[in-house]
Design a protein around this motif. Structure first.
Motif, mmCIF file in Angstrom:
data_model
loop_
_atom_site.group_PDB
_atom_site.id
_atom_site.type_symbol
_atom_site.label_atom_id
_atom_site.label_comp_id
_atom_site.label_asym_id
_atom_site.label_seq_id
_atom_site.Cartn_x
_atom_site.Cartn_y
_atom_site.Cartn_z
ATOM 1 N N LEU A 45 -49.597 24.251 43.779
ATOM 2 C CA LEU A 45 -49.945 23.681 42.373
ATOM 3 C C LEU A 45 -51.418 23.401 42.378
ATOM 4 C CD1 LEU A 45 -47.012 21.033 42.442
ATOM 5 C CD2 LEU A 45 -47.229 23.107 40.580
ATOM 6 N N ASP A 46 -52.033 22.901 43.428
ATOM 7 C CA ASP A 46 -53.340 22.706 43.127
ATOM 8 C C ASP A 46 -54.340 23.972 42.915
ATOM 9 O OD1 ASP A 46 -53.059 19.837 43.617
ATOM 10 O OD2 ASP A 46 -53.473 19.816 45.719
ATOM 11 N N GLU A 47 -53.982 24.899 43.769
ATOM 12 C CA GLU A 47 -54.696 26.278 43.616
ATOM 13 C C GLU A 47 -54.371 27.043 42.338
ATOM 14 O OE1 GLU A 47 -54.354 28.221 47.343
ATOM 15 O OE2 GLU A 47 -55.318 26.746 48.408
ATOM 16 N N GLY A 48 -53.362 26.435 41.712
ATOM 17 C CA GLY A 48 -53.027 27.176 40.453
ATOM 18 C C GLY A 48 -52.159 28.554 40.788
ATOM 19 N N LEU A 49 -51.509 28.400 41.884
ATOM 20 C CA LEU A 49 -50.927 29.548 42.169
ATOM 21 C C LEU A 49 -49.270 29.633 41.474
ATOM 22 C CD1 LEU A 49 -51.730 29.990 45.930
ATOM 23 C CD2 LEU A 49 -52.548 31.372 43.795
ATOM 24 N N THR A 53 -41.778 24.092 36.108
ATOM 25 C CA THR A 53 -41.077 24.651 35.190
ATOM 26 C C THR A 53 -40.458 23.291 34.231
ATOM 27 O OG1 THR A 53 -39.228 24.529 35.971
ATOM 28 C CG2 THR A 53 -40.221 26.452 35.941
ATOM 29 N N GLY A 54 -40.609 22.050 34.907
ATOM 30 C CA GLY A 54 -40.264 20.741 34.206
ATOM 31 C C GLY A 54 -38.725 20.891 34.270
ATOM 32 N N PRO A 61 -35.095 27.168 38.884
ATOM 33 C CA PRO A 61 -36.312 26.881 39.673
ATOM 34 C C PRO A 61 -37.069 25.659 39.226
ATOM 35 C CG PRO A 61 -36.406 28.976 38.589
ATOM 36 C CD PRO A 61 -34.849 28.261 38.315
ATOM 37 N N LYS A 62 -37.649 24.857 40.060
ATOM 38 C CA LYS A 62 -38.539 23.852 39.667
ATOM 39 C C LYS A 62 -40.006 24.457 39.403
ATOM 40 C CE LYS A 62 -36.753 19.602 41.852
ATOM 41 N NZ LYS A 62 -37.007 18.720 42.880
ATOM 42 N N TYR A 63 -40.113 25.529 39.896
ATOM 43 C CA TYR A 63 -41.645 25.948 39.809
ATOM 44 C C TYR A 63 -41.440 27.682 39.389
ATOM 45 C CZ TYR A 63 -42.384 21.760 42.451
ATOM 46 O OH TYR A 63 -42.363 20.410 42.887
ATOM 47 N N ARG A 64 -42.640 27.827 38.694
ATOM 48 C CA ARG A 64 -42.855 29.413 38.429
ATOM 49 C C ARG A 64 -44.384 30.013 39.168
ATOM 50 N NH1 ARG A 64 -43.423 28.474 32.938
ATOM 51 N NH2 ARG A 64 -41.393 28.262 33.086
ATOM 52 N N SER A 65 -44.106 31.192 39.682
ATOM 53 C CA SER A 65 -45.294 31.947 40.367
ATOM 54 C C SER A 65 -45.968 32.473 39.255
ATOM 55 C CB SER A 65 -44.949 32.716 41.190
ATOM 56 O OG SER A 65 -45.660 33.664 41.769
ATOM 57 N N GLU A 102 -39.309 30.653 48.410
ATOM 58 C CA GLU A 102 -38.321 30.421 47.298
ATOM 59 C C GLU A 102 -38.347 29.337 46.354
ATOM 60 O OE1 GLU A 102 -33.432 30.665 47.098
ATOM 61 O OE2 GLU A 102 -34.529 31.349 48.808
ATOM 62 N N MET A 103 -38.474 28.252 46.765
ATOM 63 C CA MET A 103 -38.934 26.834 45.976
ATOM 64 C C MET A 103 -40.102 27.043 45.065
ATOM 65 S SD MET A 103 -39.596 23.132 47.138
ATOM 66 C CE MET A 103 -38.133 22.595 47.775
ATOM 67 N N ALA A 104 -41.130 27.679 45.548
ATOM 68 C CA ALA A 104 -42.429 27.842 44.722
ATOM 69 C C ALA A 104 -42.198 28.801 43.716
ATOM 70 C CB ALA A 104 -43.220 27.902 45.905
ATOM 71 N N GLY A 105 -41.238 29.614 43.785
ATOM 72 C CA GLY A 105 -41.087 30.647 42.836
ATOM 73 C C GLY A 105 -41.507 31.993 42.961
ATOM 74 N N PHE A 106 -41.878 32.115 44.022
ATOM 75 C CA PHE A 106 -42.448 33.685 44.682
ATOM 76 C C PHE A 106 -41.177 34.502 45.065
ATOM 77 C CE2 PHE A 106 -46.138 30.563 45.914
ATOM 78 C CZ PHE A 106 -47.074 31.387 45.160
ATOM 79 N N LEU A 107 -40.295 33.893 45.428
ATOM 80 C CA LEU A 107 -39.086 34.762 45.843
ATOM 81 C C LEU A 107 -37.835 34.238 44.866
ATOM 82 C CD1 LEU A 107 -39.089 34.853 49.614
ATOM 83 C CD2 LEU A 107 -39.876 36.654 48.010
ATOM 84 N N SER A 108 -37.055 35.112 44.261
ATOM 85 C CA SER A 108 -35.965 34.606 43.616
ATOM 86 C C SER A 108 -34.807 34.022 44.666
ATOM 87 C CB SER A 108 -35.243 35.958 42.660
ATOM 88 O OG SER A 108 -34.912 36.757 43.436
#
Length: 135
Positions: A45-49, A53-54, A61-65, A102-108
């Motif tokens: 998140l800090d690096e903007g990667l 998703t809110g 998913p909680k996050y989107r890559s 997966e949690m970070a949204g990089f992998l489905s």
């Protein structure tokens, strides 16, 4: 794409905590792994990667890559730079990292990984994990 996370990797499978909630048994990862997971997500998140998703629904998913989500076959090359003897189980470390990705949204889904390579290299100084060569 190349991702780097600094910090000591923890296995998701070892030192699990088991609790009782009424008649249900709850089996959760160790506090060390949970802390590692939280710090890894915060670093992304800090690096903007990634971005939040809110959504709080467990099915969404909680996050989107920012690179999008890999939904098809994926190849991942892991290199773990470990302090000391490097006597950690690389397979268990990879499993935890896959869940974080997966949690970070990089992998489905980490089941989409068709090929991976892991290497443990012992190094002095800070512990460094490096993930690279996603195709």
């Amino acid at each position: 794409m190349k991702l780097t996370i600094y910090g000591r990797p923890f296995s998701k499978k070892n030192s699990r905590q088991i609790f009782r909630r009424g008649s249900f048994v709850v089996n959760v990862p160790s506090e060390a792994y949970q802390r590692f997971e939280k710090e890894s997500i915060q670093k992304f998140l800090d690096e903007g990667l990634i971005e939040s998703t809110g959504l709080e629904d467990k099915k969404e998913p909680k996050y989107r890559s920012k690179f999008g989500t890999f939904t098809e076959k994926v190849f991942i090359n892991y290199t773990f730079y470990l302090k000391g003897l490097g006597n950690q189980d690389g397979d268990n470390i990879q499993a935890g990292i896959n869940d974080i990705l997966e949690m970070a949204g990089f992998l489905s889904n980490d089941r989409n990984m068709r090929e991976w390579h892991g290497k443990i290299a012992c190094a002095g100084g800070d512990v460094k994990q490096e993930y690279r060569d996603w195709e």
